[in-house]
Design an enzyme around this catalytic site. Structure first.
Site, PDB file in Angstrom:
ATOM      1  N   LYS A  42      64.323  50.133  -2.380  1.00 54.10           N
ATOM      2  CA  LYS A  42      63.271  50.172  -1.399  1.00 54.10           C
ATOM      3  C   LYS A  42      63.311  48.956  -0.503  1.00 54.10           C
ATOM      4  CE  LYS A  42      60.140  52.372  -4.670  1.00 54.10           C
ATOM      5  NZ  LYS A  42      58.949  52.176  -5.485  1.00 54.10           N
ATOM      6  N   GLU A  98      71.539  46.413   3.287  1.00 58.08           N
ATOM      7  CA  GLU A  98      70.918  45.890   2.067  1.00 58.08           C
ATOM      8  C   GLU A  98      70.015  44.712   2.423  1.00 58.08           C
ATOM      9  OE1 GLU A  98      69.763  46.291  -0.818  1.00 58.08           O
ATOM     10  OE2 GLU A  98      71.495  46.311  -2.152  1.00 58.08           O
ATOM     11  N   ASP A  99      68.947  44.552   1.679  1.00 63.01           N
ATOM     12  CA  ASP A  99      68.051  43.433   1.932  1.00 63.01           C
ATOM     13  C   ASP A  99      68.672  42.111   1.510  1.00 63.01           C
ATOM     14  OD1 ASP A  99      67.904  44.007  -0.800  1.00 63.01           O
ATOM     15  OD2 ASP A  99      65.724  44.083  -0.886  1.00 63.01           O
ATOM     16  N   ASP A 102      72.646  39.391  -4.070  1.00 61.11           N
ATOM     17  CA  ASP A 102      72.323  38.393  -5.082  1.00 61.11           C
ATOM     18  C   ASP A 102      73.544  38.280  -6.000  1.00 61.11           C
ATOM     19  OD1 ASP A 102      71.076  36.748  -6.969  1.00 61.11           O
ATOM     20  OD2 ASP A 102      69.295  37.969  -7.130  1.00 61.11           O
ATOM     21  N   LYS A 130      72.754  35.337  -1.072  1.00 60.97           N
ATOM     22  CA  LYS A 130      72.504  34.258  -2.028  1.00 60.97           C
ATOM     23  C   LYS A 130      73.802  33.999  -2.798  1.00 60.97           C
ATOM     24  CE  LYS A 130      68.367  34.704  -4.084  1.00 60.97           C
ATOM     25  NZ  LYS A 130      67.407  35.020  -5.168  1.00 60.97           N
ATOM     26  N   PHE A 151      63.648  32.593  -5.770  1.00 62.06           N
ATOM     27  CA  PHE A 151      63.112  33.951  -5.848  1.00 62.06           C
ATOM     28  C   PHE A 151      62.312  34.210  -4.580  1.00 62.06           C
ATOM     29  CE2 PHE A 151      62.530  37.458  -8.829  1.00 62.06           C
ATOM     30  CZ  PHE A 151      61.698  38.259  -8.057  1.00 62.06           C
ATOM     31  N   ASP A 158      60.583  42.402  -2.957  1.00 62.66           N
ATOM     32  CA  ASP A 158      59.403  42.447  -3.810  1.00 62.66           C
ATOM     33  C   ASP A 158      59.587  41.684  -5.108  1.00 62.66           C
ATOM     34  OD1 ASP A 158      59.557  44.894  -6.282  1.00 62.66           O
ATOM     35  OD2 ASP A 158      61.262  44.460  -4.996  1.00 62.66           O
ATOM     36  N   ARG A 164      56.123  43.151  -0.601  1.00 60.48           N
ATOM     37  CA  ARG A 164      57.024  43.743   0.392  1.00 60.48           C
ATOM     38  C   ARG A 164      56.448  43.677   1.805  1.00 60.48           C
ATOM     39  NH1 ARG A 164      61.079  46.610  -2.244  1.00 60.48           N
ATOM     40  NH2 ARG A 164      60.510  47.543  -4.232  1.00 60.48           N
TER      41      ARG A 164
END
Length: 179
Positions: A42, A98-99, A102, A130, A151, A158, A164
């Site tokens: 999401k 993609e957001d 990681d 990241k 984080f 989220d 979000r």
């Protein structure tokens, strides 16, 4: 919610400016358009929507839902596809949106999964990278911002389905996710 944010990492204005710059990079690489953007649910919803509006190309959008986190702040390393594509991508120019990259575990799995469907091109566009957390060898072709190992939430990202809706990206206070 505001009290849960340790610090604003990227402002709404900085994000908007970078999304427009990413759109220009993509337009240069795909001048004829006819792209399929695949948003990874999401977290990418806000980013892929803003990116799509910034593109001056013929573009369609589809979504996939993949999970390796669940309600945790750490990846399980096991990737599950919860929602697959509605469109055939064979012979098409595709960009996974993609957001955040990681550990890279989920994105690497998704990239290989989609590559097997024989798109003409398959690129990765991520808002955040990241690199200090990377566990697998994968990089974005279009990267918004490289960020430190913190984080982060907001602009679609989220923690336990919260935060979000923040218009910026902020660092979440440790006591929130270490409960």
């Amino acid at each position: 919610m505001e009290g849960a944010i340790e610090k604003v990492l990227l402002t709404e204005e900085e994000i908007k400016k970078r999304v427009n710059e990413l759109a220009k990079e993509i337009e240069k690489d795909f001048p004829h358009g006819d792209l399929i953007l695949i948003g990874v649910l999401k977290g990418s919803v806000i980013f892929v929507s803003d990116l799509m509006r910034a593109l001056n190309l013929k573009v369609t959008m589809d979504f996939m839902a993949v999970s390796s986190y669940g309600m945790s702040s750490e990846t399980s390393g096991i990737v599950r596809i919860l929602k697959d594509l509605d469109f055939d991508i064979e012979g098409r120019d595709v960009i996974i949106v993609e957001d955040i990259i990681d550990t890279g575990t989920t994105l690497k799995y998704l990239y290989e999964y989609l590559k097997a469907r024989h798109p003409r091109t398959l690129k990765i566009c991520c808002l955040l990278d990241k690199p200090d957390r990377r566990r697998v060898n994968i990089e974005g072709d279009y990267v918004g911002f490289k960020i430190p190992d913190a984080f982060v939430v907001g602009y679609g990202l989220d923690y336990a389905e919260m935060f979000r809706n923040l218009p910026y990206i902020g660092i979440l206070k440790e006591d929130i996710y270490k409960k």
